[in-house]
Design an enzyme around this catalytic site. Structure first.
Site, PDB file in Angstrom:
ATOM      1  N   HIS A 139      33.439  35.549  34.620  1.00 25.23           N
ATOM      2  CA  HIS A 139      33.523  34.187  35.178  1.00 25.23           C
ATOM      3  C   HIS A 139      32.171  33.642  35.655  1.00 25.23           C
ATOM      4  CE1 HIS A 139      37.818  34.201  34.854  1.00 25.23           C
ATOM      5  NE2 HIS A 139      37.965  35.193  35.710  1.00 25.23           N
ATOM      6  N   ASP A 176      41.118  39.649  28.934  1.00 23.68           N
ATOM      7  CA  ASP A 176      41.512  39.414  30.325  1.00 23.68           C
ATOM      8  C   ASP A 176      42.467  38.213  30.360  1.00 23.68           C
ATOM      9  OD1 ASP A 176      40.193  40.053  33.345  1.00 23.68           O
ATOM     10  OD2 ASP A 176      41.035  38.038  33.139  1.00 23.68           O
ATOM     11  N   HIS A 178      42.613  35.818  32.406  1.00 27.71           N
ATOM     12  CA  HIS A 178      41.907  34.578  32.763  1.00 27.71           C
ATOM     13  C   HIS A 178      40.858  34.257  31.703  1.00 27.71           C
ATOM     14  CE1 HIS A 178      43.225  36.406  36.642  1.00 27.71           C
ATOM     15  NE2 HIS A 178      43.611  35.160  36.883  1.00 27.71           N
ATOM     16  N   ASP A 260      44.686  42.368  33.517  1.00 30.02           N
ATOM     17  CA  ASP A 260      45.585  41.553  34.337  1.00 30.02           C
ATOM     18  C   ASP A 260      46.598  40.747  33.525  1.00 30.02           C
ATOM     19  OD1 ASP A 260      43.399  40.151  33.430  1.00 30.02           O
ATOM     20  OD2 ASP A 260      42.765  39.418  35.398  1.00 30.02           O
TER      21      ASP A 260
END
Ligand SMILES: [Zn+2]
Length: 325
Positions: A139, A176, A178, A260
């Site tokens: 990120h 992931d 996200h 996740d």
């Protein structure tokens, strides 16, 4: 630098048996977040515990050189992190990103692990590698730490492979839950880097639509609706990601391995199982065998249910080991 010759794995294997490398450092446990924060020290402890019985070449992660960081971030980003690093307690960067006194050491070890893993895999010292590190990286944008991430570990590893080792094509693959907005931002205008990422949508950080394709068409986003399970995920990767990866023919595949998307994860609503993480890893290793002599560097991103994270990371690394033998 085009045309660099990489040592074939078979040539090395004839003189020594190479194992999957595991890169980590105790400093990655010194990045401490406030009580109740999901990106916590126990995550890495659980992953390392799960990997203990596996037959791996264990490598102490070095500190990244400042130049490694500066391949993707401006000096001002580094200076701001140094200026705000707390002598005790926490410094809050945004709603959910914190630093503690040990955070920069941890971040330099995390980045250093990824750079060293690239050196080992490209140098023929390991067939593939997993970096068990935190803070995660995907990120972190050019000049913005966010989403628990300080440095863009996967992207800076890709730039290291391209700029330092002279590779022509590197793929970063991110499963992931996200969106890897940081990796996308850092590699957005580099035609030598293909970024492929699937993510739950809608979900924080809100980016990752299919029409975000990079300056050179070098970004492939695969948004998945909430509650997407393993079968749907597998067909999305089979139909969209794998053909694209094969036709790009990367000389190295870097995996942003977040766990996740697991059905037990508290931060998102995808329904992948531990077996799904093994499947996607095996498929990526199969493609790596076809196009780049199996060269894969994987780095830990998210995953916030400790049991699911540990089991999924173990399943992931077991597939790397299988691919290496
Ligand atoms: Zn995540």
């Amino acid at each position: 630098m085009y045309g660099i010759r990489l040592p074939p794995r078979s040539g090395i294997a004839s003189v020594q048996i190479m194992k999957t490398a595991l890169l980590t450092h105790a400093d990655c446990l010194s990045h401490v977040t406030p009580t109740g924060h999901p990106e916590r020290v126990a995550r890495l402890e659980h992953v390392l515990h799960a990997l203990e019985p596996l037959d791996l070449t264990r490598v102490t992660a070095p500190l990244a050189a400042e130049d490694d960081i500066l391949r993707v971030h401006p000096k001002s980003h580094l200076e701001e992190l140094r200026r705000t690093l707390p002598a005790d307690g926490y410094y809050q960067i945004d709603g959910d990103t914190f630093t503690s006194p040990g955070s920069l050491d941890a971040a330099f070890r995390a980045a250093g692990a990824c750079v060293k893993a690239v050196d080992m895999v490209l140098g023929g010292e390991a067939p593939n590698a997993f970096c068990a590190i935190r803070p995660p990286g995907h990120h972190a944008e050019t000049d913005t730490a966010m989403g628990f991430c300080l440095f863009g570990n996967a992207a800076l590893a890709a730039k290291h492979a391209l700029d330092h080792h002279g590779l022509s094509r590197v793929a970063v693959v991110d499963f992931d839950v996200h969106h890897g907005n940081g990796t996308q931002d850092l590699l957005w205008d580099d035609a030598r880097a293909l970024t492929i990422t699937s993510q739950q949508m809608p979900l924080w950080p809100g980016t990752g639509r299919a029409d975000e394709t990079g300056v050179h068409g070098n970004v492939l986003n695969i948004p998945l609706g909430p509650d997407t399970g393993g079968a749907e995920m597998r067909s999305a990767w089979r139909d969209q990601a794998f053909p694209r990866l094969r036709s790009f023919r990367p000389e190295l595949i870097i995996i942003s391995a977040g766990f996740d998307a697991h059905q037990d994860d508290p931060l998102a609503q995808l329904n992948w199982s531990t077996e799904d993480f093994a499947w996607i890893t095996a498929e990526l290793c199969k493609i790596a065998d076809e196009v780049c002599d199996g060269r894969v560097v994987s780095t830990l991103e998210g995953g916030y249910d400790l049991t699911a994270l540990a089991a999924s990371a173990k399943a992931h690394v077991e597939e790397l080991i299988k691919a290496a033998t």
